[in-house]
Design a protein around this motif. Structure first.
Motif, PDB file in Angstrom:
ATOM      1  N   GLN A   1       0.831  -1.176   0.000  1.00 21.16           N
ATOM      2  CA  GLN A   1       0.000   0.000   0.000  1.00 21.16           C
ATOM      3  C   GLN A   1       0.880   1.246   0.000  1.00 21.16           C
ATOM      4  O   GLN A   1       1.951   1.251   0.596  1.00 21.16           O
ATOM      5  N   VAL A   2       0.419   2.291  -0.708  1.00 17.38           N
ATOM      6  CA  VAL A   2       1.139   3.547  -0.809  1.00 17.38           C
ATOM      7  C   VAL A   2       0.232   4.672  -0.327  1.00 17.38           C
ATOM      8  O   VAL A   2      -0.941   4.757  -0.718  1.00 17.38           O
ATOM      9  N   GLN A   3       0.777   5.541   0.495  1.00 14.21           N
ATOM     10  CA  GLN A   3       0.081   6.738   0.933  1.00 14.21           C
ATOM     11  C   GLN A   3       0.765   7.953   0.312  1.00 14.21           C
ATOM     12  O   GLN A   3       1.995   8.044   0.313  1.00 14.21           O
ATOM     13  N   LEU A   4      -0.022   8.886  -0.200  1.00  9.62           N
ATOM     14  CA  LEU A   4       0.499  10.040  -0.923  1.00  9.62           C
ATOM     15  C   LEU A   4      -0.089  11.321  -0.348  1.00  9.62           C
ATOM     16  O   LEU A   4      -1.295  11.396  -0.103  1.00  9.62           O
ATOM     17  N   VAL A   5       0.762  12.333  -0.159  1.00 11.45           N
ATOM     18  CA  VAL A   5       0.332  13.624   0.361  1.00 11.45           C
ATOM     19  C   VAL A   5       0.954  14.729  -0.476  1.00 11.45           C
ATOM     20  O   VAL A   5       2.178  14.872  -0.510  1.00 11.45           O
ATOM     21  N   GLU A   6       0.114  15.533  -1.136  1.00 10.58           N
ATOM     22  CA  GLU A   6       0.588  16.631  -1.972  1.00 10.58           C
ATOM     23  C   GLU A   6       0.768  17.908  -1.162  1.00 10.58           C
ATOM     24  O   GLU A   6       0.097  18.116  -0.145  1.00 10.58           O
ATOM     25  N   SER A   7       1.646  18.775  -1.657  1.00  8.52           N
ATOM     26  CA  SER A   7       1.824  20.099  -1.086  1.00  8.52           C
ATOM     27  C   SER A   7       2.377  21.025  -2.166  1.00  8.52           C
ATOM     28  O   SER A   7       2.819  20.576  -3.221  1.00  8.52           O
ATOM     29  N   GLY A   8       2.364  22.322  -1.901  1.00  9.80           N
ATOM     30  CA  GLY A   8       2.968  23.288  -2.800  1.00  9.80           C
ATOM     31  C   GLY A   8       2.002  24.084  -3.640  1.00  9.80           C
ATOM     32  O   GLY A   8       2.424  24.997  -4.362  1.00  9.80           O
ATOM     33  N   GLY A   9       0.726  23.773  -3.577  1.00  7.31           N
ATOM     34  CA  GLY A   9      -0.249  24.543  -4.323  1.00  7.31           C
ATOM     35  C   GLY A   9      -0.427  25.927  -3.739  1.00  7.31           C
ATOM     36  O   GLY A   9       0.015  26.225  -2.629  1.00  7.31           O
ATOM     37  N   GLY A  10      -1.083  26.790  -4.496  1.00 10.16           N
ATOM     38  CA  GLY A  10      -1.313  28.141  -4.030  1.00 10.16           C
ATOM     39  C   GLY A  10      -1.798  29.039  -5.137  1.00 10.16           C
ATOM     40  O   GLY A  10      -2.242  28.583  -6.189  1.00 10.16           O
ATOM     41  N   LEU A  11      -1.709  30.331  -4.886  1.00 13.01           N
ATOM     42  CA  LEU A  11      -2.134  31.360  -5.828  1.00 13.01           C
ATOM     43  C   LEU A  11      -0.919  31.924  -6.548  1.00 13.01           C
ATOM     44  O   LEU A  11       0.101  32.226  -5.924  1.00 13.01           O
ATOM     45  N   VAL A  12      -1.031  32.079  -7.853  1.00 11.93           N
ATOM     46  CA  VAL A  12       0.068  32.613  -8.639  1.00 11.93           C
ATOM     47  C   VAL A  12      -0.491  33.366  -9.841  1.00 11.93           C
ATOM     48  O   VAL A  12      -1.558  33.025 -10.355  1.00 11.93           O
ATOM     49  N   GLN A  13       0.206  34.397 -10.276  1.00 12.70           N
ATOM     50  CA  GLN A  13      -0.202  35.135 -11.461  1.00 12.70           C
ATOM     51  C   GLN A  13       0.202  34.388 -12.725  1.00 12.70           C
ATOM     52  O   GLN A  13       1.149  33.601 -12.725  1.00 12.70           O
ATOM     53  N   ALA A  14      -0.524  34.634 -13.799  1.00 15.11           N
ATOM     54  CA  ALA A  14      -0.173  34.051 -15.088  1.00 15.11           C
ATOM     55  C   ALA A  14       1.276  34.368 -15.432  1.00 15.11           C
ATOM     56  O   ALA A  14       1.738  35.495 -15.244  1.00 15.11           O
ATOM     57  N   GLY A  15       1.970  33.356 -15.927  1.00 12.08           N
ATOM     58  CA  GLY A  15       3.382  33.494 -16.237  1.00 12.08           C
ATOM     59  C   GLY A  15       4.301  33.097 -15.110  1.00 12.08           C
ATOM     60  O   GLY A  15       5.515  32.959 -15.325  1.00 12.08           O
ATOM     61  N   GLY A  16       3.756  32.894 -13.933  1.00 13.79           N
ATOM     62  CA  GLY A  16       4.547  32.518 -12.784  1.00 13.79           C
ATOM     63  C   GLY A  16       4.801  31.026 -12.703  1.00 13.79           C
ATOM     64  O   GLY A  16       4.427  30.262 -13.590  1.00 13.79           O
ATOM     65  N   SER A  17       5.431  30.612 -11.604  1.00 15.62           N
ATOM     66  CA  SER A  17       5.830  29.226 -11.419  1.00 15.62           C
ATOM     67  C   SER A  17       5.436  28.715 -10.045  1.00 15.62           C
ATOM     68  O   SER A  17       5.347  29.477  -9.081  1.00 15.62           O
ATOM     69  N   LEU A  18       5.213  27.419  -9.967  1.00 15.20           N
ATOM     70  CA  LEU A  18       5.005  26.710  -8.723  1.00 15.20           C
ATOM     71  C   LEU A  18       5.661  25.347  -8.829  1.00 15.20           C
ATOM     72  O   LEU A  18       5.760  24.791  -9.918  1.00 15.20           O
ATOM     73  N   ARG A  19       6.083  24.806  -7.705  1.00 16.35           N
ATOM     74  CA  ARG A  19       6.550  23.429  -7.661  1.00 16.35           C
ATOM     75  C   ARG A  19       5.708  22.647  -6.669  1.00 16.35           C
ATOM     76  O   ARG A  19       5.681  22.953  -5.473  1.00 16.35           O
ATOM     77  N   LEU A  20       5.024  21.641  -7.178  1.00 14.74           N
ATOM     78  CA  LEU A  20       4.247  20.754  -6.338  1.00 14.74           C
ATOM     79  C   LEU A  20       5.107  19.587  -5.883  1.00 14.74           C
ATOM     80  O   LEU A  20       5.960  19.106  -6.625  1.00 14.74           O
ATOM     81  N   SER A  21       4.877  19.140  -4.669  1.00  4.98           N
ATOM     82  CA  SER A  21       5.573  17.988  -4.129  1.00  4.98           C
ATOM     83  C   SER A  21       4.561  16.954  -3.670  1.00  4.98           C
ATOM     84  O   SER A  21       3.455  17.294  -3.258  1.00  4.98           O
ATOM     85  N   CYS A  22       4.953  15.709  -3.736  1.00  3.25           N
ATOM     86  CA  CYS A  22       4.128  14.615  -3.250  1.00  3.25           C
ATOM     87  C   CYS A  22       5.012  13.694  -2.429  1.00  3.25           C
ATOM     88  O   CYS A  22       5.973  13.122  -2.954  1.00  3.25           O
ATOM     89  N   ALA A  23       4.698  13.567  -1.158  1.00  2.00           N
ATOM     90  CA  ALA A  23       5.441  12.694  -0.264  1.00  2.00           C
ATOM     91  C   ALA A  23       4.752  11.343  -0.191  1.00  2.00           C
ATOM     92  O   ALA A  23       3.537  11.274  -0.015  1.00  2.00           O
ATOM     93  N   ALA A  24       5.533  10.287  -0.328  1.00  2.00           N
ATOM     94  CA  ALA A  24       4.994   8.937  -0.365  1.00  2.00           C
ATOM     95  C   ALA A  24       5.510   8.111   0.797  1.00  2.00           C
ATOM     96  O   ALA A  24       6.643   8.280   1.259  1.00  2.00           O
ATOM     97  N   SER A  25       4.681   7.220   1.249  1.00  3.33           N
ATOM     98  CA  SER A  25       5.079   6.235   2.242  1.00  3.33           C
ATOM     99  C   SER A  25       4.565   4.868   1.810  1.00  3.33           C
ATOM    100  O   SER A  25       3.609   4.757   1.046  1.00  3.33           O
ATOM    101  N   GLY A  26       5.221   3.838   2.296  1.00  2.00           N
ATOM    102  CA  GLY A  26       4.864   2.488   1.920  1.00  2.00           C
ATOM    103  C   GLY A  26       6.068   1.721   1.410  1.00  2.00           C
ATOM    104  O   GLY A  26       6.979   2.307   0.818  1.00  2.00           O
TER     105      GLY A  26
END
Length: 122
Positions: free
Chosen positions: A1-26
């Motif tokens: 079994q794998v557990q997944l938790v995302e983070s890094g979302g948010g508000l950003v203006q067009a043309g900007g950048s974000l990095r999403l992360s997903c931490a896994a266990s199992g």
């Protein structure tokens, strides 16, 4: 079994950048392909990107190719989605998922995170 938790979302203006992360266990984390999907209000869940267990093979939806980059660090048990040149149409809840193969269909993935909201303003 794998557990997944995302983070890094948010508000950003067009043309900007974000990095999403997903931490896994199992115990079987490194044996799974990992994917990112997104779902906007009133729309079906949409494939974004996926990466093989080794990290050697990646796959992108045409809508994000050239702007997004998927990567994974098995030692840290993390998968990332670097999102550049964001557009308002990228606004959605983003989910990470683990499956047996790299594939664009959500039915090929067995485990899902809770999702993280990405909002891109004009």
């Amino acid at each position: 079994q794998v557990q997944l938790v995302e983070s890094g979302g948010g508000l950003v203006q067009a043309g900007g950048s974000l990095r999403l992360s997903c931490a896994a266990s199992g115990r079987t984390f490194s044996s799974y392909a990992l994917g990112w999907f997104r779902q906007a209000p009133g729309k079906e869940r949409e494939f974004v990107s996926a990466i093989s267990w080794s990290g050697a093979f990646t796959y992108y939806a045409d809508s994000v190719k050239g702007r997004f980059t998927i990567s994974r660090d098995n030692a840290k048990r993390l998968v990332y989605l670097q999102m550049n040149s964001l557009k308002p149409e990228d606004t959605a809840v983003y989910y990470c998922a683990a499956g047996e193969v790299v594939a664009p269909s959500p039915i090929r993935y067995d485990y899902w995170g809770q999702g993280t909201q990405v909002t891109v303003s004009s």
